[in-house]
Design a protein around this motif. Structure first.
Motif, mmCIF file in Angstrom:
data_model
loop_
_atom_site.group_PDB
_atom_site.id
_atom_site.type_symbol
_atom_site.label_atom_id
_atom_site.label_comp_id
_atom_site.label_asym_id
_atom_site.label_seq_id
_atom_site.Cartn_x
_atom_site.Cartn_y
_atom_site.Cartn_z
ATOM 1 N N ASN A 1 0.869 -1.171 0.000
ATOM 2 C CA ASN A 1 0.000 0.000 0.000
ATOM 3 C C ASN A 1 0.910 1.226 0.000
ATOM 4 O OD1 ASN A 1 -1.687 2.154 0.552
ATOM 5 N ND2 ASN A 1 -2.946 1.033 2.020
ATOM 6 N N PHE A 2 0.950 1.918 -1.117
ATOM 7 C CA PHE A 2 1.910 3.010 -1.308
ATOM 8 C C PHE A 2 1.353 4.381 -0.906
ATOM 9 C CE2 PHE A 2 3.009 -0.400 -4.243
ATOM 10 C CZ PHE A 2 4.376 -0.534 -4.049
ATOM 11 N N ASN A 3 0.184 4.404 -0.254
ATOM 12 C CA ASN A 3 -0.482 5.672 0.036
ATOM 13 C C ASN A 3 0.320 6.597 0.942
ATOM 14 O OD1 ASN A 3 -2.558 4.815 -1.538
ATOM 15 N ND2 ASN A 3 -3.939 4.276 0.137
ATOM 16 N N HIS A 4 1.154 6.032 1.795
ATOM 17 C CA HIS A 4 1.988 6.844 2.689
ATOM 18 C C HIS A 4 3.433 6.380 2.527
ATOM 19 C CE1 HIS A 4 -1.630 8.484 4.515
ATOM 20 N NE2 HIS A 4 -2.083 7.244 4.627
ATOM 21 N N PRO A 5 4.106 6.826 1.467
ATOM 22 C CA PRO A 5 5.455 6.326 1.163
ATOM 23 C C PRO A 5 6.446 6.616 2.289
ATOM 24 C CG PRO A 5 4.554 7.624 -0.658
ATOM 25 C CD PRO A 5 3.652 7.844 0.512
ATOM 26 N N LYS B 1 13.946 -6.398 -12.538
ATOM 27 C CA LYS B 1 13.012 -5.277 -12.577
ATOM 28 C C LYS B 1 11.992 -5.484 -11.461
ATOM 29 C CE LYS B 1 11.486 -3.186 -16.233
ATOM 30 N NZ LYS B 1 10.834 -2.863 -17.536
ATOM 31 N N VAL B 2 11.676 -4.403 -10.746
ATOM 32 C CA VAL B 2 10.694 -4.462 -9.660
ATOM 33 C C VAL B 2 9.362 -3.916 -10.160
ATOM 34 C CG1 VAL B 2 10.116 -3.719 -7.321
ATOM 35 C CG2 VAL B 2 12.506 -4.175 -7.926
ATOM 36 N N HIS B 3 8.312 -4.687 -9.984
ATOM 37 C CA HIS B 3 6.968 -4.267 -10.372
ATOM 38 C C HIS B 3 6.207 -3.883 -9.104
ATOM 39 C CE1 HIS B 3 7.204 -5.745 -14.602
ATOM 40 N NE2 HIS B 3 8.190 -6.448 -14.057
ATOM 41 N N LEU B 4 5.904 -2.613 -8.963
ATOM 42 C CA LEU B 4 5.182 -2.108 -7.800
ATOM 43 C C LEU B 4 3.682 -2.263 -8.048
ATOM 44 C CD1 LEU B 4 7.203 1.196 -7.244
ATOM 45 C CD2 LEU B 4 7.681 -1.075 -6.322
ATOM 46 N N LEU B 5 3.013 -2.990 -7.169
ATOM 47 C CA LEU B 5 1.589 -3.269 -7.357
ATOM 48 C C LEU B 5 0.784 -2.816 -6.152
ATOM 49 C CD1 LEU B 5 -0.827 -4.620 -8.827
ATOM 50 C CD2 LEU B 5 -0.209 -6.754 -7.635
ATOM 51 N N GLN B 6 -0.250 -2.021 -6.423
ATOM 52 C CA GLN B 6 -1.241 -1.698 -5.391
ATOM 53 C C GLN B 6 -2.595 -2.177 -5.872
ATOM 54 O OE1 GLN B 6 -0.800 1.789 -3.088
ATOM 55 N NE2 GLN B 6 -2.998 2.244 -2.993
ATOM 56 N N ILE B 7 -3.347 -2.772 -4.967
ATOM 57 C CA ILE B 7 -4.660 -3.324 -5.290
ATOM 58 C C ILE B 7 -5.714 -2.448 -4.631
ATOM 59 C CG2 ILE B 7 -6.164 -5.332 -5.042
ATOM 60 C CD1 ILE B 7 -3.280 -6.850 -4.844
ATOM 61 N N THR B 8 -6.685 -2.007 -5.411
ATOM 62 C CA THR B 8 -7.710 -1.104 -4.911
ATOM 63 C C THR B 8 -9.093 -1.694 -5.123
ATOM 64 O OG1 THR B 8 -8.692 1.106 -5.141
ATOM 65 C CG2 THR B 8 -7.785 0.122 -7.129
ATOM 66 N N SER B 9 -10.019 -1.319 -4.273
ATOM 67 C CA SER B 9 -11.417 -1.702 -4.468
ATOM 68 C C SER B 9 -12.190 -0.585 -5.149
ATOM 69 C CB SER B 9 -12.074 -2.026 -3.116
ATOM 70 O OG SER B 9 -11.980 -0.907 -2.250
ATOM 71 N N LEU C 1 -1.561 -0.604 -10.920
ATOM 72 C CA LEU C 1 -2.713 -0.450 -10.027
ATOM 73 C C LEU C 1 -3.864 -1.225 -10.637
ATOM 74 C CD1 LEU C 1 -4.135 0.976 -7.596
ATOM 75 C CD2 LEU C 1 -4.753 2.802 -9.205
ATOM 76 N N ILE C 2 -4.410 -2.168 -9.867
ATOM 77 C CA ILE C 2 -5.536 -2.949 -10.378
ATOM 78 C C ILE C 2 -6.664 -2.971 -9.357
ATOM 79 C CG2 ILE C 2 -4.028 -4.417 -11.782
ATOM 80 C CD1 ILE C 2 -4.513 -6.673 -9.738
ATOM 81 N N ASN C 3 -7.857 -3.254 -9.842
ATOM 82 C CA ASN C 3 -9.039 -3.376 -8.994
ATOM 83 C C ASN C 3 -9.321 -4.844 -8.724
ATOM 84 O OD1 ASN C 3 -12.163 -4.030 -9.080
ATOM 85 N ND2 ASN C 3 -11.969 -2.015 -8.153
ATOM 86 N N ASP C 4 -9.517 -5.172 -7.442
ATOM 87 C CA ASP C 4 -9.921 -6.531 -7.091
ATOM 88 C C ASP C 4 -10.553 -6.505 -5.713
ATOM 89 O OD1 ASP C 4 -10.163 -9.411 -7.245
ATOM 90 O OD2 ASP C 4 -8.412 -9.354 -8.572
ATOM 91 N N LYS C 5 -11.170 -7.620 -5.307
ATOM 92 C CA LYS C 5 -11.922 -7.618 -4.052
ATOM 93 C C LYS C 5 -11.030 -7.662 -2.824
ATOM 94 C CE LYS C 5 -12.891 -12.612 -3.794
ATOM 95 N NZ LYS C 5 -13.975 -13.622 -3.682
ATOM 96 N N ASP C 6 -9.798 -8.208 -2.963
ATOM 97 C CA ASP C 6 -8.851 -8.217 -1.851
ATOM 98 C C ASP C 6 -7.450 -8.447 -2.393
ATOM 99 O OD1 ASP C 6 -8.597 -11.004 -2.311
ATOM 100 O OD2 ASP C 6 -10.126 -11.465 -0.814
ATOM 101 N N VAL C 7 -6.454 -8.364 -1.493
ATOM 102 C CA VAL C 7 -5.057 -8.465 -1.907
ATOM 103 C C VAL C 7 -4.749 -9.838 -2.492
ATOM 104 C CG1 VAL C 7 -2.667 -8.452 -1.087
ATOM 105 C CG2 VAL C 7 -4.273 -6.708 -0.277
ATOM 106 N N ILE D 1 7.350 -13.090 -5.583
ATOM 107 C CA ILE D 1 6.442 -12.118 -4.974
ATOM 108 C C ILE D 1 7.057 -11.637 -3.669
ATOM 109 C CG2 ILE D 1 4.067 -11.666 -4.252
ATOM 110 C CD1 ILE D 1 4.391 -12.821 -7.118
ATOM 111 N N CYS D 2 7.122 -10.318 -3.471
ATOM 112 C CA CYS D 2 7.554 -9.739 -2.200
ATOM 113 C C CYS D 2 6.375 -9.002 -1.589
ATOM 114 C CB CYS D 2 8.710 -8.766 -2.397
ATOM 115 S SG CYS D 2 10.266 -9.540 -2.862
ATOM 116 N N ILE D 3 6.102 -9.269 -0.333
ATOM 117 C CA ILE D 3 4.973 -8.626 0.329
ATOM 118 C C ILE D 3 5.291 -8.440 1.803
ATOM 119 C CG2 ILE D 3 3.811 -10.870 0.646
ATOM 120 C CD1 ILE D 3 1.129 -9.309 0.331
ATOM 121 N N GLY D 4 4.986 -7.276 2.314
ATOM 122 C CA GLY D 4 5.242 -6.970 3.717
ATOM 123 C C GLY D 4 4.121 -7.439 4.611
#
Length: 278
Positions: free
Chosen positions: A162-166, A184-192, A222-228, A244-247
């Protein structure tokens, strides 16, 4: 050349073999210091002194524990026959996940690598796999995988966040992988919400995040989906990522549904989980 000190917890299963093969893949591009750890799962009343002698409270047959220890030591020595004398092997007593965490924290590893069978349904809710618990509690990043990935080409790494507060995160391991494999790093944020309305602001946050964390070769998504969990699965179906890297904030378990832990148990991709800065 970058180097990595890696811990592989082993129960001598095929999953531990998958973990070793993954580490050998990393060794193609970077120097690796490999440590295998086997935990003899016994109650707290069973201890082992510095000489390796076993003591029990009397309710547990000490001869039985000694026999199990001897079997485990033979299996550990056999790993050195199979993989080479350069690997390090260790045996400790205790509860499996607690002992792995204690050993990792005491020896300053860069990465823990675990093969996992995953879990689902009521088993996942009540206990979770050992890899899930390690991901939740470990200060050391965890690389988990479900199958043999010795054919893996590490070119594209997906960072789900979640990149909203870098801000600057603890990403030393990712930087070592980027440097070693030129990934190459692909930065992904998932939004509803609606992607077109959020895209500009999210991409600006991603750019700031990349600058704060020293990431230069990257793409923003940035993609739309129901959850991460579903978002990561669907993104991988569209754009095949290698790792996949995830915090995680370490709040999984019975009362918290952790996206990181769900992915560890359900996604057939190598997953690196790391604790986010609070």
């Amino acid at each position: 050349m970058e180097s990595l000190k890696i811990l592989i917890p082993t129960d001598f299963s095929v999953q531990a073999e998958f973990a070793y093969l993954m580490v050998k893949k990393l060794e193609e591009k970077t120097t690796i210091d490999i440590h295998f750890l086997h935990v003899l799962n016994v109650p707290d009343t069973v201890t082992m002194d510095s000489r390796g002698d076993i003591q029990t409270c009397g309710e547990i047959d000490v001869n039985y524990v000694v026999k199990q220890k001897e079997i485990a030591l033979r299996k550990l020595e056999n790993l050195k026959v199979l993989y080479g004398s350069q690997i390090n092997v260790h045996l400790v007593l205790g509860k499996t996940t607690d002992a792995i965490l204690d050993f990792s924290n005491s020896n300053s590893f860069d990465l823990i690598v675990m093969g996992t069978k995953g879990s689902s349904g009521i088993k996942e809710v009540l206990s979770g796999s050992e890899a899930q618990i390690i991901a939740r509690r470990s200060k050391t990043p965890l690389l988990s995988l479900m199958c043999d990935r010795s054919d893996l080409q590490i070119q594209n790494v997906l960072l789900v966040h979640n990149f909203n507060h870098p801000k600057k995160e603890g990403m030393e391991l990712m930087h070592k992988l980027i440097k070693a494999f030129n990934t190459k790093v692909h930065l992904l944020q998932i939004t509803s919400g609606q992607v077109e309305f959020e895209k500009a602001s999210v991409q600006a946050d991603m750019k700031q995040f990349a600058e704060l964390n020293g990431i230069e070769n990257y793409e923003c998504h940035l993609i739309n989906d129901k959850d991460v969990e579903n978002g990561v699965v669907h993104f991988n179906q569209m754009s095949n990522m290698d790792i996949i890297c995830i915090g995680t904030h370490g709040k999984g378990g019975l009362f918290h549904q952790s996206a990181t832990e769900k992915l560890i148990n359900h996604l057939f991709k190598p997953i690196i989980s790391f604790h986010l800065n609070n």
